[in-house]
Design a protein around this motif. Structure first.
Motif, PDB file in Angstrom:
ATOM      1  N   THR A 134       0.838  -1.198   0.000  1.00 54.01           N
ATOM      2  CA  THR A 134       0.000   0.000   0.000  1.00 54.01           C
ATOM      3  C   THR A 134       0.877   1.253   0.000  1.00 54.01           C
ATOM      4  O   THR A 134       2.053   1.206   0.351  1.00 54.01           O
ATOM      5  CB  THR A 134      -0.907   0.040   1.235  1.00 54.01           C
ATOM      6  OG1 THR A 134      -0.083   0.170   2.413  1.00 54.01           O
ATOM      7  CG2 THR A 134      -1.747  -1.223   1.336  1.00 54.01           C
ATOM      8  N   ALA A 135       0.271   2.391  -0.376  1.00 55.76           N
ATOM      9  CA  ALA A 135       0.999   3.653  -0.366  1.00 55.76           C
ATOM     10  C   ALA A 135       1.451   4.007   1.045  1.00 55.76           C
ATOM     11  O   ALA A 135       2.577   4.451   1.267  1.00 55.76           O
ATOM     12  CB  ALA A 135       0.125   4.764  -0.946  1.00 55.76           C
ATOM     13  N   ALA A 136       0.560   3.814   2.028  1.00 55.26           N
ATOM     14  CA  ALA A 136       0.909   4.126   3.421  1.00 55.26           C
ATOM     15  C   ALA A 136       2.023   3.221   3.915  1.00 55.26           C
ATOM     16  O   ALA A 136       2.908   3.661   4.661  1.00 55.26           O
ATOM     17  CB  ALA A 136      -0.321   3.986   4.309  1.00 55.26           C
ATOM     18  N   GLY A 137       1.986   1.945   3.509  1.00 55.07           N
ATOM     19  CA  GLY A 137       3.037   1.030   3.918  1.00 55.07           C
ATOM     20  C   GLY A 137       4.382   1.413   3.327  1.00 55.07           C
ATOM     21  O   GLY A 137       5.419   1.360   4.008  1.00 55.07           O
ATOM     22  N   LEU A 138       4.393   1.818   2.065  1.00 56.04           N
ATOM     23  CA  LEU A 138       5.634   2.281   1.431  1.00 56.04           C
ATOM     24  C   LEU A 138       6.164   3.528   2.122  1.00 56.04           C
ATOM     25  O   LEU A 138       7.369   3.672   2.337  1.00 56.04           O
ATOM     26  CB  LEU A 138       5.380   2.573  -0.047  1.00 56.04           C
ATOM     27  CG  LEU A 138       5.195   1.349  -0.953  1.00 56.04           C
ATOM     28  CD1 LEU A 138       4.590   1.770  -2.277  1.00 56.04           C
ATOM     29  CD2 LEU A 138       6.532   0.637  -1.170  1.00 56.04           C
ATOM     30  N   VAL A 199       7.996   6.560  -6.151  1.00 62.11           N
ATOM     31  CA  VAL A 199       7.466   6.052  -7.412  1.00 62.11           C
ATOM     32  C   VAL A 199       6.073   5.446  -7.247  1.00 62.11           C
ATOM     33  O   VAL A 199       5.160   5.701  -8.038  1.00 62.11           O
ATOM     34  CB  VAL A 199       8.430   5.012  -8.020  1.00 62.11           C
ATOM     35  CG1 VAL A 199       7.798   4.341  -9.241  1.00 62.11           C
ATOM     36  CG2 VAL A 199       9.753   5.665  -8.400  1.00 62.11           C
ATOM     37  N   ARG A 200       5.882   4.655  -6.185  1.00 61.43           N
ATOM     38  CA  ARG A 200       4.652   3.872  -6.069  1.00 61.43           C
ATOM     39  C   ARG A 200       3.726   4.291  -4.925  1.00 61.43           C
ATOM     40  O   ARG A 200       2.585   3.852  -4.862  1.00 61.43           O
ATOM     41  CB  ARG A 200       5.000   2.383  -5.902  1.00 61.43           C
ATOM     42  CG  ARG A 200       5.739   1.799  -7.090  1.00 61.43           C
ATOM     43  CD  ARG A 200       5.882   0.288  -6.989  1.00 61.43           C
ATOM     44  NE  ARG A 200       6.870  -0.093  -5.983  1.00 61.43           N
ATOM     45  CZ  ARG A 200       6.602  -0.837  -4.920  1.00 61.43           C
ATOM     46  NH1 ARG A 200       5.364  -1.244  -4.694  1.00 61.43           N
ATOM     47  NH2 ARG A 200       7.566  -1.154  -4.078  1.00 61.43           N
ATOM     48  N   GLY A 201       4.213   5.128  -4.011  1.00 64.49           N
ATOM     49  CA  GLY A 201       3.404   5.483  -2.856  1.00 64.49           C
ATOM     50  C   GLY A 201       2.961   6.928  -2.807  1.00 64.49           C
ATOM     51  O   GLY A 201       1.763   7.228  -2.731  1.00 64.49           O
ATOM     52  N   ARG A 202       3.901   7.845  -2.890  1.00 61.33           N
ATOM     53  CA  ARG A 202       3.577   9.264  -2.719  1.00 61.33           C
ATOM     54  C   ARG A 202       2.619   9.796  -3.781  1.00 61.33           C
ATOM     55  O   ARG A 202       1.724  10.602  -3.454  1.00 61.33           O
ATOM     56  CB  ARG A 202       4.858  10.100  -2.696  1.00 61.33           C
ATOM     57  CG  ARG A 202       4.623  11.549  -2.259  1.00 61.33           C
ATOM     58  CD  ARG A 202       5.922  12.349  -2.225  1.00 61.33           C
ATOM     59  NE  ARG A 202       5.692  13.682  -1.702  1.00 61.33           N
ATOM     60  CZ  ARG A 202       5.203  14.696  -2.420  1.00 61.33           C
ATOM     61  NH1 ARG A 202       4.884  14.500  -3.692  1.00 61.33           N
ATOM     62  NH2 ARG A 202       5.041  15.882  -1.864  1.00 61.33           N
ATOM     63  N   PRO A 203       2.748   9.390  -5.050  1.00 64.40           N
ATOM     64  CA  PRO A 203       1.803   9.921  -6.053  1.00 64.40           C
ATOM     65  C   PRO A 203       0.342   9.639  -5.716  1.00 64.40           C
ATOM     66  O   PRO A 203      -0.535  10.438  -6.056  1.00 64.40           O
ATOM     67  CB  PRO A 203       2.223   9.191  -7.343  1.00 64.40           C
ATOM     68  CG  PRO A 203       3.676   8.904  -7.140  1.00 64.40           C
ATOM     69  CD  PRO A 203       3.809   8.581  -5.686  1.00 64.40           C
ATOM     70  N   ALA A 204       0.081   8.536  -5.033  1.00 64.80           N
ATOM     71  CA  ALA A 204      -1.300   8.204  -4.674  1.00 64.80           C
ATOM     72  C   ALA A 204      -1.816   9.091  -3.544  1.00 64.80           C
ATOM     73  O   ALA A 204      -3.038   9.196  -3.343  1.00 64.80           O
ATOM     74  CB  ALA A 204      -1.388   6.733  -4.263  1.00 64.80           C
ATOM     75  N   MET A 205      -0.911   9.722  -2.785  1.00 66.95           N
ATOM     76  CA  MET A 205      -1.300  10.575  -1.669  1.00 66.95           C
ATOM     77  C   MET A 205      -1.274  12.058  -2.033  1.00 66.95           C
ATOM     78  O   MET A 205      -1.986  12.865  -1.429  1.00 66.95           O
ATOM     79  CB  MET A 205      -0.352  10.353  -0.479  1.00 66.95           C
ATOM     80  CG  MET A 205      -0.382   8.959   0.089  1.00 66.95           C
ATOM     81  SD  MET A 205       0.838   8.806   1.432  1.00 66.95           S
ATOM     82  CE  MET A 205       0.272   7.298   2.212  1.00 66.95           C
ATOM     83  N   ALA A 206      -0.451  12.419  -2.996  1.00 64.48           N
ATOM     84  CA  ALA A 206      -0.217  13.831  -3.283  1.00 64.48           C
ATOM     85  C   ALA A 206      -1.434  14.483  -3.934  1.00 64.48           C
ATOM     86  O   ALA A 206      -2.146  13.866  -4.727  1.00 64.48           O
ATOM     87  CB  ALA A 206       0.989  13.975  -4.202  1.00 64.48           C
ATOM     88  N   ASN A 207      -1.648  15.741  -3.562  1.00 64.35           N
ATOM     89  CA  ASN A 207      -2.697  16.531  -4.208  1.00 64.35           C
ATOM     90  C   ASN A 207      -2.115  17.782  -4.855  1.00 64.35           C
ATOM     91  O   ASN A 207      -2.855  18.692  -5.240  1.00 64.35           O
ATOM     92  CB  ASN A 207      -3.783  16.913  -3.202  1.00 64.35           C
ATOM     93  CG  ASN A 207      -3.222  17.665  -1.998  1.00 64.35           C
ATOM     94  OD1 ASN A 207      -2.121  18.216  -2.053  1.00 64.35           O
ATOM     95  ND2 ASN A 207      -3.974  17.692  -0.910  1.00 64.35           N
ATOM     96  N   GLY A 208      -0.775  17.811  -4.930  1.00 62.93           N
ATOM     97  CA  GLY A 208      -0.101  18.925  -5.577  1.00 62.93           C
ATOM     98  C   GLY A 208       0.082  20.155  -4.724  1.00 62.93           C
ATOM     99  O   GLY A 208       0.639  21.152  -5.179  1.00 62.93           O
ATOM    100  N   LYS A 209      -0.351  20.111  -3.460  1.00 59.46           N
ATOM    101  CA  LYS A 209      -0.281  21.301  -2.606  1.00 59.46           C
ATOM    102  C   LYS A 209       0.913  21.303  -1.656  1.00 59.46           C
ATOM    103  O   LYS A 209       1.267  22.345  -1.119  1.00 59.46           O
ATOM    104  CB  LYS A 209      -1.575  21.431  -1.800  1.00 59.46           C
ATOM    105  CG  LYS A 209      -2.815  21.661  -2.663  1.00 59.46           C
ATOM    106  CD  LYS A 209      -4.054  21.810  -1.796  1.00 59.46           C
ATOM    107  CE  LYS A 209      -5.291  22.046  -2.664  1.00 59.46           C
ATOM    108  NZ  LYS A 209      -6.519  22.171  -1.846  1.00 59.46           N
ATOM    109  N   SER A 210       1.501  20.143  -1.415  1.00 61.61           N
ATOM    110  CA  SER A 210       2.598  20.068  -0.446  1.00 61.61           C
ATOM    111  C   SER A 210       3.847  19.477  -1.092  1.00 61.61           C
ATOM    112  O   SER A 210       3.769  18.518  -1.859  1.00 61.61           O
ATOM    113  CB  SER A 210       2.186  19.205   0.750  1.00 61.61           C
ATOM    114  OG  SER A 210       3.264  19.058   1.651  1.00 61.61           O
ATOM    115  N   HIS A 211       4.987  20.096  -0.773  1.00 62.03           N
ATOM    116  CA  HIS A 211       6.271  19.587  -1.252  1.00 62.03           C
ATOM    117  C   HIS A 211       6.923  18.663  -0.219  1.00 62.03           C
ATOM    118  O   HIS A 211       8.035  18.182  -0.445  1.00 62.03           O
ATOM    119  CB  HIS A 211       7.219  20.740  -1.564  1.00 62.03           C
ATOM    120  CG  HIS A 211       6.774  21.587  -2.723  1.00 62.03           C
ATOM    121  ND1 HIS A 211       6.837  21.168  -4.034  1.00 62.03           N
ATOM    122  CD2 HIS A 211       6.224  22.830  -2.756  1.00 62.03           C
ATOM    123  CE1 HIS A 211       6.380  22.110  -4.839  1.00 62.03           C
ATOM    124  NE2 HIS A 211       5.992  23.133  -4.082  1.00 62.03           N
TER     125      HIS A 211
END
Length: 301
Positions: A134-138, A199-211
């Motif tokens: 999962t994204a959270a696990g990664l 590559v596999r986790g952060r893109p699923a969480m990102a909304n483009g507002k936080s670096h």
């Protein structure tokens, strides 16, 4: 000058000129409010009217739980006195107090408790306990790997941005207390875990507002509490009964380096300690380990 006014000025000085972290400021403010309130109750509105007797009575009251408050441990009472002494010292430096009466009140020595650490095997089990499906696990895997690889404080790791690790080449810049930066190696395992998360986790969480590098499910920066919880969950999965926290990984990092032959000055630099004295607590742990090995192996132990 009224005590609360001087306390406010010291807060601004610590935040703006000294760059003290929000967490430390919060702790200082709590002790300052309590101290100023205690002085007011004792009839001392102007800090210039404070005496060593006032501070001594205040600390004694903290230890015994005066006024129905919960008695404080010696270490907590000592910290409260350190904050009070800092306020008086600042007042003298600013020219608003004629003398530093707090300097006459010694900080009581407290028994030094060695920090909890994990063995190398326990750390390995902890790091392998994060599911990477999962994204959270990664994310949690990358977070734990980064904490142990760098020995950084959890606030320092959570403050990292994607840009900080994008071209790290095995070394990242960490911003510590007082906004001081230091370079720390990241290591191949942590780098691989971070790359997988990016590559596999952060893109699923990102909304483009936080670096921020480590994100929560809403796309904002991961909180300290969430990081703490991730470690607790991993510890349970790994079957580790110890009370594991982000600081446990920092302690383990320092201990394992010293046991592996690193010199204390290098460890001091990596941890971001301003004084080697702070780092030397870890040499006590390694000395204990040496004594255990010697006791079990020496024919005349």
């Amino acid at each position: 000058m009224r005590a609360e006014e001087l306390a406010s000025r010291w807060h601004t000085h610590l935040a703006v000129e000294r760059g003290v972290s929000d967490h430390t400021l919060s702790n200082y403010d709590r002790d300052l409010r309590r101290y100023v309130g205690w002085l007011a109750a004792a009839g001392v509105e102007d800090l210039a009217g404070g005496t060593p007797r006032h501070l001594g009575a205040d600390v004694a009251g903290l230890r015994r739980g005066a006024g129905g408050a919960r008695p404080l441990a010696a270490s907590s009472a000592a910290r409260a006195l350190v904050v009070a002494r800092g306020l008086h010292r600042f007042g003298v430096a600013e020219g608003v107090l004629p003398a530093d009466v707090a300097a006459e009140v010694p900080v009581a020595s407290t028994s030094e408790k060695l920090p909890d650490t994990l063995s190398v095997e326990e750390v390995a089990a902890l790091l392998e306990a994060c599911p990477t499906e999962t994204a959270a696990g990664l994310r949690d895997k990358a977070l734990l790997e980064a904490l142990y690889a760098t020995g950084a404080r959890v606030s320092e790791v959570l403050a990292l941005s994607v840009d900080d690790v994008a071209d790290a080449a095995g070394v990242i810049a960490v911003t510590g207390k007082g906004n001081k930066q230091r370079l720390v190696p990241l290591g191949s395992h942590a780098q691989a875990a971070i790359d997988a998360y990016l590559v596999r986790g952060r893109p699923a969480m990102a909304n483009g507002k936080s670096h921020a590098l480590f994100l929560n499910a809403r796309g904002g920066q991961l909180s300290r509490q969430s990081a703490w919880n991730a470690i607790k969950v991993a510890a349970r999965r790994a079957g580790i009964d110890k009370d594991v926290s982000p600081h446990t990984l920092r302690h383990s990092f320092a201990t394992h380096l010293l046991e592996g032959g690193a010199d204390v000055r290098t460890v001091q630099e990596l941890l971001g300690h301003s004084s080697v004295t702070t780092t030397q607590i870890y040499t006590h742990i390694t000395a204990d380990s040496l004594r255990e090995v010697w006791a079990g192996a020496h024919p005349r132990a």
